[in-house]
Design an enzyme around this catalytic site. Sequence first.
Site, PDB file in Angstrom:
ATOM      1  N   LYS A 160       0.811  -1.228   0.000  1.00 37.16           N
ATOM      2  CA  LYS A 160       0.000   0.000   0.000  1.00 37.16           C
ATOM      3  C   LYS A 160       0.836   1.265   0.000  1.00 37.16           C
ATOM      4  O   LYS A 160       1.910   1.317   0.591  1.00 37.16           O
ATOM      5  CB  LYS A 160      -0.881   0.013   1.248  1.00 37.16           C
ATOM      6  CG  LYS A 160      -1.948  -1.050   1.211  1.00 37.16           C
ATOM      7  CD  LYS A 160      -2.779  -0.964   2.457  1.00 37.16           C
ATOM      8  CE  LYS A 160      -3.929  -1.950   2.394  1.00 37.16           C
ATOM      9  NZ  LYS A 160      -4.595  -2.050   3.677  1.00 37.16           N
ATOM     10  N   GLY A 211      10.349  -1.611  10.540  1.00 34.99           N
ATOM     11  CA  GLY A 211       9.657  -0.396  10.975  1.00 34.99           C
ATOM     12  C   GLY A 211      10.644   0.725  11.263  1.00 34.99           C
ATOM     13  O   GLY A 211      10.410   1.883  10.906  1.00 34.99           O
TER      14      GLY A 211
HETATM   15  P1  AMP Z   1       4.516  -4.077   2.613  1.00 34.15           P
HETATM   16  O1  AMP Z   1       4.338  -4.748   3.930  1.00 34.15           O
HETATM   17  O2  AMP Z   1       3.680  -2.864   2.424  1.00 34.15           O
HETATM   18  O3  AMP Z   1       5.982  -3.863   2.249  1.00 34.15           O
HETATM   19  O4  AMP Z   1       3.949  -5.088   1.522  1.00 34.15           O
HETATM   20  C1  AMP Z   1       4.448  -6.371   1.296  1.00 34.15           C
HETATM   21  C2  AMP Z   1       3.354  -7.176   0.688  1.00 34.15           C
HETATM   22  O5  AMP Z   1       2.910  -6.556  -0.497  1.00 34.15           O
HETATM   23  C3  AMP Z   1       3.757  -8.581   0.295  1.00 34.15           C
HETATM   24  O6  AMP Z   1       3.147  -9.494   1.169  1.00 34.15           O
HETATM   25  C4  AMP Z   1       3.222  -8.724  -1.129  1.00 34.15           C
HETATM   26  O7  AMP Z   1       2.492  -9.920  -1.331  1.00 34.15           O
HETATM   27  C5  AMP Z   1       2.268  -7.543  -1.262  1.00 34.15           C
HETATM   28  N1  AMP Z   1       2.102  -7.115  -2.653  1.00 34.15           N
HETATM   29  C6  AMP Z   1       3.033  -6.776  -3.531  1.00 34.15           C
HETATM   30  N2  AMP Z   1       2.505  -6.484  -4.734  1.00 34.15           N
HETATM   31  C7  AMP Z   1       1.172  -6.644  -4.616  1.00 34.15           C
HETATM   32  C8  AMP Z   1       0.072  -6.496  -5.522  1.00 34.15           C
HETATM   33  N3  AMP Z   1       0.254  -6.134  -6.791  1.00 34.15           N
HETATM   34  N4  AMP Z   1      -1.176  -6.730  -5.055  1.00 34.15           N
HETATM   35  C9  AMP Z   1      -1.356  -7.105  -3.765  1.00 34.15           C
HETATM   36  N5  AMP Z   1      -0.364  -7.260  -2.860  1.00 34.15           N
HETATM   37  C10 AMP Z   1       0.885  -7.026  -3.286  1.00 34.15           C
END
Ligand code: AMP
Length: 398
Positions: free
Chosen positions: A203, A379
């Site tokens: 996100k 974090g």
């Molecule tokens: P974050 O914790 O924000 O760094 O996000 C990591 C997560 O983002 C991982 O578990 C990925 O599976 C997810 N992710 C990456 N690309 C996508 C996408 N296109 N749609 C949904 N989830 C995603």
Amino acid sequence: MKLLSIKDLDLDGQRVLIRCDFNVPMDEFGNISDDRRIRSALPTIRYCLDHDCKIILASHFGRPKPGEWNEERDSLKPIAKRLHSLLKMDIKMADNVVGDDTIALAKALESGEILLLENLRYNPGETTNDDMFAERLASMADFYINDAFGASHRKHASIFALPAHFDKAHKAAGFLMQKEVNFFYKSVMNPVRPFVAVVGGSKVSGKLQALVNLVDKVDKLIIGGGMAFTFLKAQGYEIGKSLVEDHLIEDAKKIIYRAMGRGVKLYLPVDVVVAPEFSETATVKYLPIQEIPSEWMGLDVGPATNRLFREALNDSQTILWNGPMGVYEMDKFSKGSFMMSHYIAESHATTIIGGGDTADVVQRAGDIDEMTFISTGGGASLELLEGKMLPGIEAVKA
Ligand code: AMP
């Protein structure tokens, strides 16, 4: 940013409390699945052993709630075992954190002995930054060392209230903490250019502030992962059922304009791997972003994007990577992240990896030894990227 250094302390034969970050992942069988954080603390522990110190180690582990103690899930006993096998020496394990019996154990330590306190979050005073709890911890030692970079963004007692009980000649940052902070300030605040940031993950909301801060520092910004779809939608593309945060479209536009205004080159995916559902077994298609079907979702960047991102990285001297390019946990959607890992590993740039998921990608891709630095704090490193001063750094500043 200059930190008080453990090397400047007169530690010979002294009683030292080291705040470590032993919050390691466990698998479904209760085994430690990645002990990097424990191994990263060894230089500081060994330095204290070499100075004949009486060593007290303290860490949190997981998120036990006060009054909901589950020995199997929350105890640091498996950490004591791993320390024992890594250091090849006896590790005394306390039954609690600051009980009279534990304080007595700490005071009875001989030179070269190590006592591991039980999970700091066993005591409710840890997360509330309680000074009475900090005082009891402080009573165990003459010196305080913070080597827990991964916990230094939290204003918790062992990170913030505790060091206030020691004067500047009796506290410092350990080697891991110094390495993390030095890397950040040297490579990110004063980078050798061109400096490229690769940001991905699910996100925009989780990394918005980091993006805003980075746009002012980088030469190129590459955005992939789920967050790219909010940027693509901001540019007017139809993104089907892909992950999107509609309330952040204006913020995404601001980042795009800010990048343009500062001459920062911004790269977004040009094609994607789409599927009709979020599933490993779903049918997939490789499509240009102009052609995402309305009922499908983008779960990885496509092959043309991989080539574009590789070109963009070509002349970089410093690369910072935080966040996977797709749903790398599923084989079908892992290629963009693995390719990114390989490109970064092959580059001659200084490469800095932040975030637990990104480190996991690099590990799975077999590139871990090729990176210049992999941060142990998800974090904490994100908050540094956001431009924040961390309480743990503040407490051991020179
Ligand atoms: P974050 O914790 O924000 O760094 O996000 C990591 C997560 O983002 C991982 O578990 C990925 O599976 C997810 N992710 C990456 N690309 C996508 C996408 N296109 N749609 C949904 N989830 C995603």
